[in-house]
Design a protein around this motif. Structure first.
Motif, mmCIF file in Angstrom:
data_model
loop_
_atom_site.group_PDB
_atom_site.id
_atom_site.type_symbol
_atom_site.label_atom_id
_atom_site.label_comp_id
_atom_site.label_asym_id
_atom_site.label_seq_id
_atom_site.Cartn_x
_atom_site.Cartn_y
_atom_site.Cartn_z
ATOM 1 N N TYR A 213 -3.204 -15.419 -4.584
ATOM 2 C CA TYR A 213 -3.519 -14.196 -5.478
ATOM 3 C C TYR A 213 -2.709 -13.000 -4.997
ATOM 4 C CZ TYR A 213 -7.278 -16.492 -7.784
ATOM 5 O OH TYR A 213 -8.105 -17.545 -8.544
ATOM 6 N N SER A 215 -0.115 -11.504 -5.927
ATOM 7 C CA SER A 215 0.530 -10.470 -6.882
ATOM 8 C C SER A 215 -0.854 -10.588 -7.932
ATOM 9 C CB SER A 215 1.864 -11.177 -7.422
ATOM 10 O OG SER A 215 1.615 -12.482 -8.115
ATOM 11 N N PHE A 217 -3.228 -8.401 -7.786
ATOM 12 C CA PHE A 217 -4.321 -7.012 -7.931
ATOM 13 C C PHE A 217 -3.297 -5.786 -7.766
ATOM 14 C CE2 PHE A 217 -6.895 -10.387 -5.560
ATOM 15 C CZ PHE A 217 -7.928 -10.460 -6.537
ATOM 16 N N GLU A 218 -3.537 -4.982 -8.598
ATOM 17 C CA GLU A 218 -2.690 -3.930 -8.767
ATOM 18 C C GLU A 218 -3.113 -3.028 -7.497
ATOM 19 O OE1 GLU A 218 -2.568 -1.768 -12.465
ATOM 20 O OE2 GLU A 218 -1.609 -3.707 -13.253
ATOM 21 N N ASP A 219 -4.386 -2.860 -7.477
ATOM 22 C CA ASP A 219 -5.308 -2.006 -6.324
ATOM 23 C C ASP A 219 -4.821 -2.856 -4.958
ATOM 24 O OD1 ASP A 219 -6.699 -0.486 -4.552
ATOM 25 O OD2 ASP A 219 -8.087 -0.274 -6.063
ATOM 26 N N PRO A 220 -4.138 -2.070 -3.940
ATOM 27 C CA PRO A 220 -3.965 -2.581 -2.915
ATOM 28 C C PRO A 220 -5.459 -3.112 -2.025
ATOM 29 C CG PRO A 220 -3.389 -0.458 -2.611
ATOM 30 C CD PRO A 220 -3.639 -0.719 -4.090
#
Length: 236
Positions: A213, A215, A217-220
């Motif tokens: 996973y 890549s 999630f946009e939110d770190p």
């Protein structure tokens, strides 16, 4: 005196270690019983270990390893292999802390010989940042991340390993494989500490339906939020 076939195999493995180089000798003594003399996962004990269900003893010649700190598709680092030897795999493989540190490193050397790709590989561990506080807000965001990432399809809405996709899951050998019941982290093959869970999310478990996973999630914050949510599922 009657000698059973399994005993003959043990004697054969013992004789194979005589005159072998140190790495092979340690491997034959500690590993070949399950993984086989040639590292193909076909040792004399392998046929009684989950014959029709994943996981079976690892076939090292394929270069496909689940437990890694490196990205999906890369081989594990030496430290990854040592970690597996030292920790074992709950329910499947014992810890080999009984070997000396030098013997464990020799076993790693032997394992790497079975897959030529190790000779030119330069696996790079995934960076694990310091975890933020696993507070109620993180757990709430993690619940949303769990849903958005589709985790419930395999692990179930409540993390019990009973998602709608679970009965049809297969590993790379075509064997049925069960999703982890997330309520019992002591059974997690890659470790149960927050850093272990983060690493598993980022690296995936190659050879299984569990993807990386890295890549997704946009939110770190999302991976750590998901780790916080998984922590909330633990049976107390």
């Amino acid at each position: 005196m009657r000698v059973f076939p399994a005993s003959l195999l043990v004697l054969a493995l013992g004789r194979a270690a005589v005159g072998a180089d140190p790495a092979t000798a340690v491997y034959n003594h500690a590993c070949a019983w399950c993984h086989g003399k040639d590292g193909r996962g076909d040792g004399p004990a392998a046929f009684s270990i989950n014959k029709y269900l994943s996981p079976r003893p690892r076939d090292f010649t394929r270069g496909l390893f689940k437990l890694r700190s490196s990205p999906s598709g890369q081989v594990p680092t030496d430290d990854d292999l040592l970690r597996t030897l030292e920790r074992g795999i709950p329910g499947y493989m014992p810890s080999f802390r009984g070997l000396t540190a030098g013997e464990r490193r020799l076993a790693v050397t032997a394992v790497k010989r079975f897959f030529p790709g190790f000779a030119t590989a330069h696996p790079t561990p995934i960076a694990v940042p310091p975890p933020p506080p696993a507070d109620a807000a993180a757990v709430a965001r993690g619940r949303e991340a769990y849903a958005a990432a589709g985790c419930a399809a395999c692990h179930g809405e409540r993390g019990r390993g009973d998602g709608p996709s679970a009965p049809a899951l297969r590993d790379s050998d075509g064997l049925p494989i069960r999703p982890a019941d997330l309520r019992y982290p002591a059974r997690f093959k890659g470790g149960a500490e927050p850093a272990d869970l983060y690493r598993t999310l980022m690296s995936g478990l190659d050879g299984t339906p569990m993807p990386s996973y890295a890549s997704a999630f946009e939110d770190p914050r999302a991976p750590w939020d998901l780790v916080a949510y998984l922590g909330s599922l633990r049976r107390r």
